[in-house]
Design an enzyme around this catalytic site. Structure first.
Site, PDB file in Angstrom:
ATOM      1  N   CYS A  75       0.838  -1.196   0.000  1.00 27.33           N
ATOM      2  CA  CYS A  75       0.000   0.000   0.000  1.00 27.33           C
ATOM      3  C   CYS A  75       0.879   1.254   0.000  1.00 27.33           C
ATOM      4  O   CYS A  75       1.780   1.376   0.828  1.00 27.33           O
ATOM      5  CB  CYS A  75      -0.899  -0.019   1.232  1.00 27.33           C
ATOM      6  SG  CYS A  75      -1.912   1.464   1.402  1.00 27.33           S
ATOM      7  N   CYS A  78       0.340   2.999   3.538  1.00 26.29           N
ATOM      8  CA  CYS A  78       0.786   2.487   4.850  1.00 26.29           C
ATOM      9  C   CYS A  78       1.777   1.329   4.759  1.00 26.29           C
ATOM     10  O   CYS A  78       2.193   0.800   5.794  1.00 26.29           O
ATOM     11  CB  CYS A  78      -0.420   2.056   5.675  1.00 26.29           C
ATOM     12  SG  CYS A  78      -1.187   0.540   5.065  1.00 26.29           S
ATOM     13  N   CYS A 123      -7.523  -0.701   1.267  1.00 24.57           N
ATOM     14  CA  CYS A 123      -6.548  -1.228   2.221  1.00 24.57           C
ATOM     15  C   CYS A 123      -7.230  -1.414   3.575  1.00 24.57           C
ATOM     16  O   CYS A 123      -7.884  -0.503   4.081  1.00 24.57           O
ATOM     17  CB  CYS A 123      -5.385  -0.246   2.330  1.00 24.57           C
ATOM     18  SG  CYS A 123      -4.216  -0.687   3.638  1.00 24.57           S
ATOM     19  N   CYS A 126      -5.195   1.135   6.328  1.00 27.99           N
ATOM     20  CA  CYS A 126      -5.317   2.607   6.333  1.00 27.99           C
ATOM     21  C   CYS A 126      -6.603   3.078   5.656  1.00 27.99           C
ATOM     22  O   CYS A 126      -6.899   4.272   5.675  1.00 27.99           O
ATOM     23  CB  CYS A 126      -4.098   3.257   5.690  1.00 27.99           C
ATOM     24  SG  CYS A 126      -4.034   3.099   3.892  1.00 27.99           S
ATOM     25  N   CYS A 147      -8.844  -5.026 -10.261  1.00 24.17           N
ATOM     26  CA  CYS A 147      -8.428  -3.933 -11.141  1.00 24.17           C
ATOM     27  C   CYS A 147      -7.939  -2.793 -10.246  1.00 24.17           C
ATOM     28  O   CYS A 147      -8.741  -2.108  -9.622  1.00 24.17           O
ATOM     29  CB  CYS A 147      -9.642  -3.531 -11.969  1.00 24.17           C
ATOM     30  SG  CYS A 147      -9.282  -2.281 -13.201  1.00 24.17           S
TER      31      CYS A 147
HETATM   32 FE    FE Z   1      -2.857   1.147   3.496  1.00 26.88          FE
END
Ligand code: FE
Length: 160
Positions: A75, A78, A123, A126, A147
């Site tokens: 990510c 984070c 995510c 976060c 996607c």
């Molecule tokens: Fe994240």
């Protein structure tokens, strides 16, 4: 006595105020919590637009689209691991695509932004928006097409 009445009154107001809040991405308790100003300061304009405003990068624009190296995609907000290179495939859509996520690190939601129901993915740590999952992925594996906006990801090559 007056103080007791006032305390009860304030307690009532306090509860009422809280129960009327609707859950939003901002009020959901994610492990990594930052203010809008903090996200703006640490993300690029495109990362902020995608991750924090659920925006979509232009198709064919991501530098990760053609990336075939071994490693893990984390990510951009984070750094939690979200997708593995072995699950990346060429969907022809113009966005980095995977046939599965790293279970537990990605969360799903419904989205009607373009008038039809889509499964949004973000995510789990976060809350940053990643993309959408569709059921027209590779049939020989999971059938899922995750996607994903390349701007929401950072690629960490395998050590060797
Ligand atoms: Fe994240």
């Amino acid at each position: 006595m007056k103080t007791i009445y006032l305390s009860i009154f304030l307690l009532f107001i306090g509860c009422k105020g809280k129960s009327q809040e609707k859950p939003t991405m901002e009020s959901t308790t994610f492990e990594v919590q930052k203010t809008d100003a903090e996200w703006r300061a640490e993300l690029s304009d495109l990362q902020y637009y995608v991750l924090r405003k659920a925006g979509t990068e232009p198709a064919w624009s991501s530098g990760l689209l053609e990336n075939k190296k071994k490693g893990v995609y984390v990510c951009a907000g984070c750094n939690i691991e979200l997708f593995k290179s072995e699950h990346k495939y060429d969907s022809g859509s113009g966005w980095p695509s995977f046939d599965r996520e790293i279970e537990g690190n990605v969360a799903f939601d419904e989205d009607y932004n373009i008038g039809v129901k889509r499964i949004e993915e973000h995510c789990a740590v976060c809350g940053g928006h990643l993309g959408h999952v569709f059921n027209d992925g590779p049939r020989e594996t999971t059938g899922e097409r995750h996607c994903i906006n390349g701007a929401a990801l950072k690629f960490i090559p395998s050590a060797q």
